[in-house]
Design a protein around this motif. Structure first.
Motif, PDB file in Angstrom:
ATOM      1  N   GLN A 179      46.461 104.926  53.489  1.00 50.67           N
ATOM      2  CA  GLN A 179      46.048 105.038  54.882  1.00 50.67           C
ATOM      3  C   GLN A 179      44.568 105.388  55.008  1.00 50.67           C
ATOM      4  OE1 GLN A 179      47.381 103.976  57.464  1.00 50.67           O
ATOM      5  NE2 GLN A 179      45.903 104.767  58.923  1.00 50.67           N
ATOM      6  N   ALA A 215      49.129 108.520  51.643  1.00 51.02           N
ATOM      7  CA  ALA A 215      47.959 109.097  52.330  1.00 51.02           C
ATOM      8  C   ALA A 215      46.673 108.411  51.875  1.00 51.02           C
ATOM      9  CB  ALA A 215      47.891 110.594  52.084  1.00 51.02           C
ATOM     10  N   LEU A 265      51.529  98.696  53.141  1.00 48.51           N
ATOM     11  CA  LEU A 265      52.134  99.941  52.648  1.00 48.51           C
ATOM     12  C   LEU A 265      53.270  99.651  51.676  1.00 48.51           C
ATOM     13  CD1 LEU A 265      52.156 102.087  55.910  1.00 48.51           C
ATOM     14  CD2 LEU A 265      51.022 102.699  53.773  1.00 48.51           C
ATOM     15  N   TYR A 271      50.428 107.099  59.829  1.00 45.68           N
ATOM     16  CA  TYR A 271      50.076 106.059  58.860  1.00 45.68           C
ATOM     17  C   TYR A 271      50.082 104.672  59.501  1.00 45.68           C
ATOM     18  CZ  TYR A 271      50.930 109.759  55.441  1.00 45.68           C
ATOM     19  OH  TYR A 271      50.897 110.931  54.746  1.00 45.68           O
ATOM     20  N   TYR A 328      56.218 107.081  58.851  1.00 46.61           N
ATOM     21  CA  TYR A 328      54.860 106.531  58.889  1.00 46.61           C
ATOM     22  C   TYR A 328      54.244 106.723  60.270  1.00 46.61           C
ATOM     23  CZ  TYR A 328      56.074 104.081  54.502  1.00 46.61           C
ATOM     24  OH  TYR A 328      56.456 103.765  53.228  1.00 46.61           O
TER      25      TYR A 328
END
Length: 149
Positions: free
Chosen positions: A85, A82, A72, A52, A47
């Motif tokens: 984020q 993705a 997350l 992220y 991450y």
């Protein structure tokens, strides 16, 4: 009933990765299906590598990291990381992390507030529907289907 910690309940000190994993997994495990993997050090490192979550400060993680990792962990079984984020970044352009995180916690708990972004409401509804669907699987497996001739 279990609930996610709000921003003020997140540790207000920097944690090392092993402490982060223990904390985030303790907080999110009640909300994950048995088949879902808990957060690992490899995940956190990936991450960070892919942007992220922010980079840790001297290998220490703060409230912002914890908030991102909790979100997350809850969302990754349903949404691509993705996309999660991308949504977080778009929302953070207009709102502080603490406000957004608390909005997610409230929304996830089923508390609807006027100031919650619609995208958070829809994401929480999707997560809820996902868990409701998973809960039906044992019932489905228990059904006996007679062949129809």
């Amino acid at each position: 009933m279990n609930s996610l910690p709000n921003w003020q309940q997140l540790p207000d000190l920097e944690l090392y990765l092993d402490q982060v994993l223990l904390y985030v997994n303790q907080q999110t495990n009640p909300f994950l299906a048995d088949r879902e993997k808990l957060l690992t050090s490899s995940m956190v490192n990936n991450y960070v590598k892919h942007g992220y979550i922010p980079k840790p400060n001297r290998k220490k993680y703060n409230r912002t990291h914890l908030a991102h990792l909790i979100i997350l962990s809850i969302c990754k079984p349903i949404f691509p990381i993705a996309a999660i984020q991308e949504i977080i970044e778009a929302l953070e352009e207009k709102h502080e992390v603490a406000i957004l995180y608390n909005a997610f916690v409230n929304c996830f708990a089923g508390v609807e507030l006027a100031e919650q972004p619609l995208i958070l409401q829809k994401a929480c509804q999707t997560i809820q529907s996902y868990h409701e669907t998973l809960a039906l699987i044992p019932e489905l497996k228990g059904e006996i289907h007679e062949p129809k001739f």
